[in-house]
Scaffold this active site. Structure first.
Site, mmCIF file in Angstrom:
data_model
loop_
_atom_site.group_PDB
_atom_site.id
_atom_site.type_symbol
_atom_site.label_atom_id
_atom_site.label_comp_id
_atom_site.label_asym_id
_atom_site.label_seq_id
_atom_site.Cartn_x
_atom_site.Cartn_y
_atom_site.Cartn_z
ATOM 1 N N LYS A 120 -17.688 -6.273 8.658
ATOM 2 C CA LYS A 120 -16.515 -7.088 8.964
ATOM 3 C C LYS A 120 -15.965 -6.690 10.328
ATOM 4 O O LYS A 120 -16.063 -5.530 10.719
ATOM 5 C CB LYS A 120 -15.418 -6.844 7.926
ATOM 6 C CG LYS A 120 -15.586 -7.637 6.650
ATOM 7 C CD LYS A 120 -14.302 -7.535 5.851
ATOM 8 C CE LYS A 120 -14.456 -8.082 4.461
ATOM 9 N NZ LYS A 120 -13.297 -7.769 3.625
ATOM 10 N N ARG B 169 -1.778 -6.198 -8.390
ATOM 11 C CA ARG B 169 -0.660 -7.122 -8.170
ATOM 12 C C ARG B 169 -0.606 -8.195 -9.243
ATOM 13 O O ARG B 169 0.464 -8.573 -9.695
ATOM 14 C CB ARG B 169 -0.803 -7.816 -6.802
ATOM 15 C CG ARG B 169 -0.565 -6.903 -5.631
ATOM 16 C CD ARG B 169 -1.054 -7.538 -4.366
ATOM 17 N NE ARG B 169 -2.474 -7.832 -4.455
ATOM 18 C CZ ARG B 169 -3.231 -8.229 -3.458
ATOM 19 N NH1 ARG B 169 -2.696 -8.421 -2.265
ATOM 20 N NH2 ARG B 169 -4.512 -8.463 -3.617
ATOM 21 N N HIS C 127 0.842 -1.206 0.000
ATOM 22 C CA HIS C 127 0.000 0.000 0.000
ATOM 23 C C HIS C 127 0.877 1.257 0.000
ATOM 24 O O HIS C 127 0.621 2.217 -0.734
ATOM 25 C CB HIS C 127 -0.881 0.042 1.256
ATOM 26 C CG HIS C 127 -1.926 -1.030 1.324
ATOM 27 N ND1 HIS C 127 -2.122 -1.818 2.430
ATOM 28 C CD2 HIS C 127 -2.843 -1.446 0.415
ATOM 29 C CE1 HIS C 127 -3.122 -2.658 2.204
ATOM 30 N NE2 HIS C 127 -3.566 -2.464 0.986
ATOM 31 N N SER D 169 -2.957 -7.883 2.886
ATOM 32 C CA SER D 169 -3.302 -7.688 4.303
ATOM 33 C C SER D 169 -3.690 -9.018 4.933
ATOM 34 O O SER D 169 -3.365 -9.290 6.091
ATOM 35 C CB SER D 169 -4.462 -6.694 4.426
ATOM 36 O OG SER D 169 -4.076 -5.424 3.975
HETATM 37 O O1 PNS Z 1 -8.508 -2.800 0.313
HETATM 38 P P1 PNS Z 1 -9.744 -3.374 -0.320
HETATM 39 O O2 PNS Z 1 -10.568 -4.108 0.701
HETATM 40 O O3 PNS Z 1 -9.426 -4.218 -1.525
HETATM 41 O O4 PNS Z 1 -10.600 -2.111 -0.831
HETATM 42 C C1 PNS Z 1 -11.844 -2.295 -1.472
HETATM 43 C C2 PNS Z 1 -12.631 -0.971 -1.547
HETATM 44 C C3 PNS Z 1 -12.684 -0.334 -0.178
HETATM 45 C C4 PNS Z 1 -11.939 -0.023 -2.502
HETATM 46 C C5 PNS Z 1 -14.033 -1.311 -2.069
HETATM 47 O O5 PNS Z 1 -14.533 -2.425 -1.389
HETATM 48 C C6 PNS Z 1 -15.014 -0.157 -1.881
HETATM 49 O O6 PNS Z 1 -14.891 0.860 -2.526
HETATM 50 N N1 PNS Z 1 -15.955 -0.353 -0.954
HETATM 51 C C7 PNS Z 1 -16.956 0.648 -0.629
HETATM 52 C C8 PNS Z 1 -18.349 0.165 -1.015
HETATM 53 C C9 PNS Z 1 -18.560 0.353 -2.510
HETATM 54 O O7 PNS Z 1 -18.455 1.433 -3.062
HETATM 55 N N2 PNS Z 1 -18.878 -0.765 -3.195
HETATM 56 C C10 PNS Z 1 -19.150 -0.746 -4.595
HETATM 57 C C11 PNS Z 1 -18.099 -1.504 -5.367
HETATM 58 S S1 PNS Z 1 -18.943 -2.499 -6.565
#
Ligand code: PNS
Length: 161
Positions: free
Chosen positions: A41, A90, A17, A129
């Site tokens: 979560k 990645r 990150h 993570s």
């Molecule tokens: O670090 P991560 O868990 O891969 O991040 C994922 C993240 C936070 C970017 C994504 O889950 C997100 O934007 N979540 C907020 C809810 C949302 O907007 N969902 C719609 C995506 S289809």
């Protein structure tokens, strides 16, 4: 002013990150790292703890801000005037998932939110993570995955310090 948001769970923040943050920051006037507050979560670190960790890790980067959000990313971006989201890639497995989210966000935001991708530096390509938590939960070595001071905080969570 060119602004972008780097959203994620950051539970915990990894050197992968941090690599994305350090490389994205010079591309914009301001980069906001936005920590998702996912109420569905149970995280290792609270949102406040994750924000504090990211602030400490980026204290030498003056144009990086750290914030948090809950709900949809497109709503957070609309409310805060972001039109570009940065994500790290990645592997091809990331690409399929990320492409779908990026397209959904662009479609649902009526073209207001675009996503740009940086490929993770090769030395961090294996990092996640989830694997950091797995190693740390068994007192494994995470020194190549996170900053030393953060490793201490992670081990504390698992009762090893
Ligand atoms: O670090 P991560 O868990 O891969 O991040 C994922 C993240 C936070 C970017 C994504 O889950 C997100 O934007 N979540 C907020 C809810 C949302 O907007 N969902 C719609 C995506 S289809």
């Amino acid at each position: 002013m060119k602004r972008a948001v780097y959203p994620g769970s950051f539970d915990p923040m990894t050197l992968g990150h941090l690599d994305i943050i350090r490389r994205a920051a010079p591309m914009f006037d301001e980069l906001t790292v936005a920590v998702l507050n996912n109420t569905q979560k149970t995280p290792l670190f609270s949102v406040e703890e994750r924000v504090n960790i990211l602030e400490k890790a980026t204290e030498d980067l003056p144009n990086v801000k750290v914030s948090s959000f809950s709900g949809l990313l497109i709503d957070y971006c609309r409310d805060n005037g972001f039109h570009i989201a940065v994500r790290g890639l990645r592997a091809i497995t990331d690409f399929e998932y990320e492409l779908q989210i990026a397209q959904a966000n662009r479609q649902m935001s009526k073209d207001a939110l675009d996503t740009i991708f940086l490929t993770t530096s090769l030395e961090y390509a294996y990092l996640s993570s989830t694997s950091v938590k797995e190693f740390a939960s068994f007192n494994g070595d995470i020194s190549k995955c996170v900053p030393d001071w953060e490793a201490e905080l992670i081990y504390q969570k698992y009762g090893y310090r």
